[in-house]
Design a protein around this motif. Structure first.
Motif, PDB file in Angstrom:
ATOM      1  N   ALA A  31       0.812  -1.220   0.000  1.00  0.00           N
ATOM      2  CA  ALA A  31       0.000   0.000   0.000  1.00  0.00           C
ATOM      3  C   ALA A  31       0.846   1.270   0.000  1.00  0.00           C
ATOM      4  CB  ALA A  31      -0.920   0.006   1.221  1.00  0.00           C
ATOM      5  N   MET A  32       2.117   1.161   0.293  1.00  0.00           N
ATOM      6  CA  MET A  32       2.979   2.342   0.371  1.00  0.00           C
ATOM      7  C   MET A  32       3.071   3.029  -0.990  1.00  0.00           C
ATOM      8  SD  MET A  32       7.028   2.546   1.438  1.00  0.00           S
ATOM      9  CE  MET A  32       6.709   2.065   3.138  1.00  0.00           C
ATOM     10  N   PRO A  33       2.958   4.340  -1.028  1.00  0.00           N
ATOM     11  CA  PRO A  33       3.115   5.038  -2.313  1.00  0.00           C
ATOM     12  C   PRO A  33       4.565   4.970  -2.782  1.00  0.00           C
ATOM     13  CG  PRO A  33       2.981   6.614  -0.517  1.00  0.00           C
ATOM     14  CD  PRO A  33       2.689   5.265   0.082  1.00  0.00           C
ATOM     15  N   ALA A  34       4.759   5.063  -4.085  1.00  0.00           N
ATOM     16  CA  ALA A  34       6.117   5.056  -4.635  1.00  0.00           C
ATOM     17  C   ALA A  34       6.844   6.359  -4.325  1.00  0.00           C
ATOM     18  CB  ALA A  34       6.072   4.821  -6.139  1.00  0.00           C
ATOM     19  N   LYS A  35       6.090   7.448  -4.161  1.00  0.00           N
ATOM     20  CA  LYS A  35       6.668   8.749  -3.829  1.00  0.00           C
ATOM     21  C   LYS A  35       5.833   9.411  -2.743  1.00  0.00           C
ATOM     22  CE  LYS A  35       8.756   9.746  -8.358  1.00  0.00           C
ATOM     23  NZ  LYS A  35       8.828  10.738  -9.465  1.00  0.00           N
ATOM     24  N   ALA A  36       6.487  10.275  -1.971  1.00  0.00           N
ATOM     25  CA  ALA A  36       5.797  11.028  -0.925  1.00  0.00           C
ATOM     26  C   ALA A  36       6.424  12.411  -0.825  1.00  0.00           C
ATOM     27  CB  ALA A  36       5.885  10.296   0.414  1.00  0.00           C
ATOM     28  N   PHE A  37       5.603  13.389  -0.480  1.00  0.00           N
ATOM     29  CA  PHE A  37       6.106  14.767  -0.392  1.00  0.00           C
ATOM     30  C   PHE A  37       6.969  14.929   0.843  1.00  0.00           C
ATOM     31  CE2 PHE A  37       5.950  19.223   0.844  1.00  0.00           C
ATOM     32  CZ  PHE A  37       6.312  19.834  -0.349  1.00  0.00           C
ATOM     33  N   SER A  38       8.146  15.513   0.678  1.00  0.00           N
ATOM     34  CA  SER A  38       9.076  15.767   1.770  1.00  0.00           C
ATOM     35  C   SER A  38       9.113  17.258   2.077  1.00  0.00           C
ATOM     36  CB  SER A  38      10.485  15.287   1.387  1.00  0.00           C
ATOM     37  OG  SER A  38      11.451  15.799   2.284  1.00  0.00           O
ATOM     38  N   GLY A  42      11.051  19.894  -0.069  1.00  0.00           N
ATOM     39  CA  GLY A  42      10.129  20.758  -0.784  1.00  0.00           C
ATOM     40  C   GLY A  42       9.596  20.137  -2.063  1.00  0.00           C
ATOM     41  N   ARG A  43       9.643  18.859  -2.163  1.00  0.00           N
ATOM     42  CA  ARG A  43       9.170  18.150  -3.358  1.00  0.00           C
ATOM     43  C   ARG A  43       8.914  16.693  -3.008  1.00  0.00           C
ATOM     44  NH1 ARG A  43      13.528  15.109  -5.067  1.00  0.00           N
ATOM     45  NH2 ARG A  43      15.576  15.833  -4.352  1.00  0.00           N
ATOM     46  N   GLU A  44       8.356  15.964  -3.978  1.00  0.00           N
ATOM     47  CA  GLU A  44       8.153  14.539  -3.771  1.00  0.00           C
ATOM     48  C   GLU A  44       9.478  13.788  -3.921  1.00  0.00           C
ATOM     49  OE1 GLU A  44       5.054  12.965  -6.255  1.00  0.00           O
ATOM     50  OE2 GLU A  44       3.616  13.245  -4.626  1.00  0.00           O
ATOM     51  N   ILE A  45       9.676  12.808  -3.055  1.00  0.00           N
ATOM     52  CA  ILE A  45      10.864  11.960  -3.133  1.00  0.00           C
ATOM     53  C   ILE A  45      10.422  10.504  -3.146  1.00  0.00           C
ATOM     54  CG2 ILE A  45      12.346  13.630  -1.955  1.00  0.00           C
ATOM     55  CD1 ILE A  45      12.046  11.885   0.576  1.00  0.00           C
ATOM     56  N   ARG A  46      11.303   9.644  -3.613  1.00  0.00           N
ATOM     57  CA  ARG A  46      10.987   8.225  -3.673  1.00  0.00           C
ATOM     58  C   ARG A  46      10.998   7.604  -2.281  1.00  0.00           C
ATOM     59  NH1 ARG A  46      15.495   6.116  -7.427  1.00  0.00           N
ATOM     60  NH2 ARG A  46      16.553   7.918  -6.503  1.00  0.00           N
ATOM     61  N   THR A  47      10.059   6.706  -2.037  1.00  0.00           N
ATOM     62  CA  THR A  47      10.000   5.996  -0.765  1.00  0.00           C
ATOM     63  C   THR A  47      10.834   4.715  -0.857  1.00  0.00           C
ATOM     64  OG1 THR A  47       8.069   4.649  -1.381  1.00  0.00           O
ATOM     65  CG2 THR A  47       7.641   6.838  -0.429  1.00  0.00           C
ATOM     66  N   VAL A  48      10.951   4.013   0.277  1.00  0.00           N
ATOM     67  CA  VAL A  48      11.727   2.772   0.299  1.00  0.00           C
ATOM     68  C   VAL A  48      11.094   1.683  -0.572  1.00  0.00           C
ATOM     69  CG1 VAL A  48      12.800   3.158   2.534  1.00  0.00           C
ATOM     70  CG2 VAL A  48      10.566   2.026   2.423  1.00  0.00           C
ATOM     71  N   LYS A  49       9.851   1.910  -0.993  1.00  0.00           N
ATOM     72  CA  LYS A  49       9.236   0.958  -1.914  1.00  0.00           C
ATOM     73  C   LYS A  49      10.020   0.904  -3.228  1.00  0.00           C
ATOM     74  CE  LYS A  49       4.672  -0.382  -3.653  1.00  0.00           C
ATOM     75  NZ  LYS A  49       3.225  -0.072  -3.586  1.00  0.00           N
ATOM     76  N   GLN A  50      10.736   1.972  -3.548  1.00  0.00           N
ATOM     77  CA  GLN A  50      11.548   2.013  -4.754  1.00  0.00           C
ATOM     78  C   GLN A  50      13.029   1.760  -4.472  1.00  0.00           C
ATOM     79  OE1 GLN A  50      10.714   4.675  -8.066  1.00  0.00           O
ATOM     80  NE2 GLN A  50       9.309   5.804  -6.748  1.00  0.00           N
ATOM     81  N   CYS A  51      13.333   1.276  -3.276  1.00  0.00           N
ATOM     82  CA  CYS A  51      14.722   0.987  -2.899  1.00  0.00           C
ATOM     83  C   CYS A  51      14.973  -0.510  -3.055  1.00  0.00           C
ATOM     84  CB  CYS A  51      14.991   1.433  -1.467  1.00  0.00           C
ATOM     85  SG  CYS A  51      16.655   1.042  -0.885  1.00  0.00           S
ATOM     86  N   PRO A  52      15.671  -0.942  -4.111  1.00  0.00           N
ATOM     87  CA  PRO A  52      15.872  -2.388  -4.323  1.00  0.00           C
ATOM     88  C   PRO A  52      16.511  -3.106  -3.144  1.00  0.00           C
ATOM     89  CG  PRO A  52      16.400  -1.196  -6.321  1.00  0.00           C
ATOM     90  CD  PRO A  52      16.192  -0.161  -5.253  1.00  0.00           C
ATOM     91  N   PRO A  53      17.567  -2.580  -2.487  1.00  0.00           N
ATOM     92  CA  PRO A  53      18.124  -3.321  -1.356  1.00  0.00           C
ATOM     93  C   PRO A  53      17.115  -3.559  -0.231  1.00  0.00           C
ATOM     94  CG  PRO A  53      19.706  -1.700  -2.122  1.00  0.00           C
ATOM     95  CD  PRO A  53      18.417  -1.410  -2.839  1.00  0.00           C
ATOM     96  N   PHE A  54      16.267  -2.563   0.029  1.00  0.00           N
ATOM     97  CA  PHE A  54      15.241  -2.706   1.070  1.00  0.00           C
ATOM     98  C   PHE A  54      14.265  -3.808   0.704  1.00  0.00           C
ATOM     99  CE2 PHE A  54      11.167  -1.620   3.003  1.00  0.00           C
ATOM    100  CZ  PHE A  54      11.514  -1.271   4.302  1.00  0.00           C
ATOM    101  N   VAL A  55      13.747  -3.769  -0.517  1.00  0.00           N
ATOM    102  CA  VAL A  55      12.755  -4.758  -0.946  1.00  0.00           C
ATOM    103  C   VAL A  55      13.391  -6.118  -1.156  1.00  0.00           C
ATOM    104  CG1 VAL A  55      11.071  -5.336  -2.736  1.00  0.00           C
ATOM    105  CG2 VAL A  55      11.318  -2.966  -1.981  1.00  0.00           C
ATOM    106  N   ASP A  56      14.595  -6.169  -1.733  1.00  0.00           N
ATOM    107  CA  ASP A  56      15.252  -7.457  -1.972  1.00  0.00           C
ATOM    108  C   ASP A  56      15.532  -8.195  -0.671  1.00  0.00           C
ATOM    109  OD1 ASP A  56      15.163  -7.052  -4.672  1.00  0.00           O
ATOM    110  OD2 ASP A  56      17.278  -6.508  -4.886  1.00  0.00           O
ATOM    111  N   ALA A  57      15.862  -7.454   0.383  1.00  0.00           N
ATOM    112  CA  ALA A  57      16.070  -8.098   1.675  1.00  0.00           C
ATOM    113  C   ALA A  57      14.779  -8.736   2.181  1.00  0.00           C
ATOM    114  CB  ALA A  57      16.589  -7.076   2.693  1.00  0.00           C
ATOM    115  N   MET A  58      13.660  -8.063   1.948  1.00  0.00           N
ATOM    116  CA  MET A  58      12.374  -8.593   2.413  1.00  0.00           C
ATOM    117  C   MET A  58      11.916  -9.795   1.588  1.00  0.00           C
ATOM    118  SD  MET A  58      10.306  -5.074   3.326  1.00  0.00           S
ATOM    119  CE  MET A  58       8.972  -5.921   4.175  1.00  0.00           C
TER     120      MET A  58
END
Length: 233
Positions: A31-38, A42-58
């Motif tokens: 359910a996590m969005p791919a981007k979220a406003f920081s 001052g703009r949208e940034i990528r969340t850990v959902k788009q971080c391959p090491p984070f997801v690959d570990a899971m």
């Protein structure tokens, strides 16, 4: 890597099977969005959902699922699990047992309470030279317990179940631990010795470092596109 799981024949039709960790990802990650406003950026940034090491570990290895619903109430643990008597001598029938608090005396995670022990209903056989690393499901701080990490030489110890002790981190938790919930994430690790070599960058490595960092900082997805190994299904 061939991994063989075996279980008591009387329970074979009653047990959820171990499954690849990629098939047990939590709902919050999906359910996590791919981007979220920081606010800081001052703009949208990528969340850990788009971080391959984070997801690959899971998604690495496999998970051992809870075999039935378990109800947690204040100072009480209960379950309703109608299964046959195991056909194998010494085989557990309850999904849980316990470790008394004294077994963790002096440990930083000791909290004065008995620890859960998730009983295993599957044996695990690995190829020669490999051990089984069992740990808390990766990045699953949403679970009310923390599994204690262990390493078992499952190329040799393959005729008995591996149980998974855990301590409660949410003493006020009441509710249901659902059937199929991952209680341990496991993956084979080689027992080959390590040869640790430490060196300073030579000019070529310095240039490679600077070039790689520049790409990572200026272009999204560099690691995923250029360096990440393809995962086998």
């Amino acid at each position: 890597m061939r991994i063989v799981f075996r279980c008591d024949p009387a329970l074979a039709e009653h047990l959820p099977r171990p499954l690849p960790a990629r098939d047990a990802l939590p709902g919050w990650l999906k359910a996590m969005p791919a981007k979220a406003f920081s606010e800081s950026h001052g703009r949208e940034i990528r969340t850990v959902k788009q971080c391959p090491p984070f997801v690959d570990a899971m998604t690495h290895g496999f998970v051992m699922p809870l075999p039935c619903d378990v109800r947690i109430e204040k100072d009480a643990v209960a379950w309703d699990w109608d299964i046959p008597e195991p056909a194998t001598a010494g085989h557990p029938r309850a999904p849980l047992s316990f470790h008394v608090a004294e077994q963790f005396a002096g440990a930083p995670f000791a909290n004065g309470r008995s620890a859960l022990k998730f009983n295993s209903f599957w044996t695990v056989e690995l190829e020669p030279g490999w051990s089984l690393y069992a740990t808390h499901p990766v990045n699953r701080d949403d679970l009310p317990f923390r599994l204690l990490t262990g390493l078992v030489d499952s190329d040799r110890f393959q005729d008995g179940g591996i149980n998974f002790p855990a301590v409660w981190v949410d003493p006020d938790f009441t509710g249901l631990l659902p059937k199929g919930m991952p209680v341990a994430q496991c993956f084979p690790v080689s027992r080959a010795g390590l040869d640790l070599v430490c060196e300073s960058f030579d000019p070529a490595r310095q240039a490679a470092y600077a070039g790689t960092v520049a790409q990572v900082l200026t272009k999204p997805g560099i690691y995923r596109k250029q360096f990440r190994a393809k995962r086998r299904e």
